[in-house]
Enzyme design. Structure first.
Site, mmCIF file in Angstrom:
data_model
loop_
_atom_site.group_PDB
_atom_site.id
_atom_site.type_symbol
_atom_site.label_atom_id
_atom_site.label_comp_id
_atom_site.label_asym_id
_atom_site.label_seq_id
_atom_site.Cartn_x
_atom_site.Cartn_y
_atom_site.Cartn_z
ATOM 1 C CD GLU A 94 9.579 1.689 -7.550
ATOM 2 O OE1 GLU A 94 9.802 2.029 -6.368
ATOM 3 O OE2 GLU A 94 8.882 2.360 -8.313
ATOM 4 C CG ASP A 95 9.200 2.219 -2.475
ATOM 5 O OD1 ASP A 95 8.906 2.115 -3.680
ATOM 6 O OD2 ASP A 95 8.698 3.081 -1.744
ATOM 7 N NE ARG A 127 9.497 9.799 1.153
ATOM 8 C CZ ARG A 127 8.844 9.274 0.121
ATOM 9 N NH1 ARG A 127 8.962 8.000 -0.162
ATOM 10 N NH2 ARG A 127 8.086 10.029 -0.640
ATOM 11 N N GLY A 138 11.067 6.533 -2.651
ATOM 12 C CA GLY A 138 10.892 5.416 -1.722
ATOM 13 C C GLY A 138 12.005 4.375 -1.728
ATOM 14 C CG PHE A 192 -1.121 3.036 3.526
ATOM 15 C CD1 PHE A 192 0.105 3.547 3.939
ATOM 16 C CD2 PHE A 192 -1.747 3.618 2.439
ATOM 17 C CE1 PHE A 192 0.690 4.624 3.287
ATOM 18 C CE2 PHE A 192 -1.176 4.710 1.786
ATOM 19 C CZ PHE A 192 0.039 5.206 2.211
ATOM 20 C CB VAL A 193 3.530 -0.978 4.689
ATOM 21 C CG1 VAL A 193 2.822 -2.235 5.152
ATOM 22 C CG2 VAL A 193 3.830 -1.034 3.204
ATOM 23 C CG ASP A 227 -0.300 -0.782 -4.852
ATOM 24 O OD1 ASP A 227 -1.048 -1.762 -4.871
ATOM 25 O OD2 ASP A 227 -0.604 0.274 -4.275
ATOM 26 C CG ASP A 240 5.399 8.633 1.148
ATOM 27 O OD1 ASP A 240 5.469 7.683 0.333
ATOM 28 O OD2 ASP A 240 4.734 9.654 0.937
ATOM 29 C CE LYS A 276 0.349 -2.691 -0.011
ATOM 30 N NZ LYS A 276 -0.434 -1.436 0.042
#
Ligand code: PRP
Length: 183
Positions: free
Chosen positions: A103-104, A169, A48, A156-157, A107, A163, A135
Site C-alpha cells: 500500500e502507499d 501522483r 497509489g 495531506f501528502v 490512514d 494524489d 499515519k
C-alpha cells in the site's frame, strides 16, 4: 496549467530517503521470506501503491509474483468514507499462498482491514502488509503493517503515488499539500 510548485507547501521525504528506505525494506523482506521454500505473491493496491511497489520489488532478491487489486475508499475527497468496495479483483488465486499486500498509505486502516480479512477468507497461507507511509494517529481500526517506509504526521501528502483529486501522483518525492488547495 497546474504546477507542482503551486500545490506544494513543503517537501517531506526526499527521493534519496525513499531510495534508501526501499533498499532496507527490500532486504528485510528478502531475509524474512528467503528460507521459506514457497512463493510470495505481492498484491499492489491500485492506484497509489504503484510507484512504491515497482521500486520495492526491485530491491527484493528472491523471485516474487505480482498482482493488483483496486478498491474504493475515498472518492475525490480528503477524508475517508469508510466504505470499501472491490473495483478490480485479483487475477491470481490466493489459496495457500504467502501474500504481501503493498500500500502507499495507511490512514484509518479501514481499507487494509477489509483487504486483509478478504484475503484470509480466501484461504491465504499468510498475509503481511508493507506500507510506504503510515499515519498511525489517524487509525480507527486495529491494523498494523509489518513493513513501514515512513511514519508521517497527519498532513495531506502528495507525490510518489499519492494524489489529490488524481493529480500529483508523479511528483518523484513526498510533499505536504498546501491547505489552500483543499480548504
Ligand atoms: C488510499 C490509500 C489506501 C487508503 C488508505 O487510497 O491508497 O488504499 O486510501 O486509507 P484508510 O486507511 O483510511 O482506509 P485511495 O482510495 O485514495 O485510492 P488511490 O490509491 O487510487 O489513491
Amino acid at each position: 496549467m497546474k504546477k507542482f510548485e503551486d500545490a506544494i507547501d513543503y517537501p517531506l521525504i526526499t527521493k534519496e530517503e525513499i531510495k534508501k528506505r526501499n533498499r532496507e525494506l527490500g532486504q528485510q523482506i528478502t531475509n524474512d521470506y528467503k528460507n521459506k521454500n514457497e512463493n510470495l505473491l505481492i498484491i499492489g493496491i491500485l492506484r497509489g501503491a504503484v510507484m512504491f511497489l515497482t521500486d520495492l520489488v526491485k530491491e527484493i532478491e528472491i523471485p516474487v509474483q505480482i498482482d493488483f487489486m483496486a478498491v474504493s475508499s475515498y472518492g475525490n475527497s480528503s477524508t475517508s468514507s469508510g466504505i470499501v468496495r472491490i473495483i478490480k479483483d485479483l487475477e491470481e488465486e490466493v489459496e495457500d499462498k504467502n501474500i504481501l499486500i503493498v500500500e502507499d498509505i495507511i490512514d484509518t486502516g479501514l481499507t487494509l482491514k477489509y483487504i486483509s480479512e478478504n484475503l484470509k477468507a480466501r484461504g491465504a497461507k499468510s498475509v503481511r502488509i508493507a506500507t510506504f507511509l503510515d499515519k498511525i494517529e489517524r487509525r480507527k481500526v486495529d491494523v498494523r503493517a509489518d513493513y513501514v517506509g515512513f511514519n508521517i504526521p497527519d498532513e495531506f501528502v502528495i507525490g510518489y503515488g499519492l494524489d489529490y483529486a488524481q493529480d500529483y501522483r508523479n511528483l518523484p518525492y513526498v510533499a505536504v499539500l498546501k491547505h489552500s488547495i483543499y480548504e
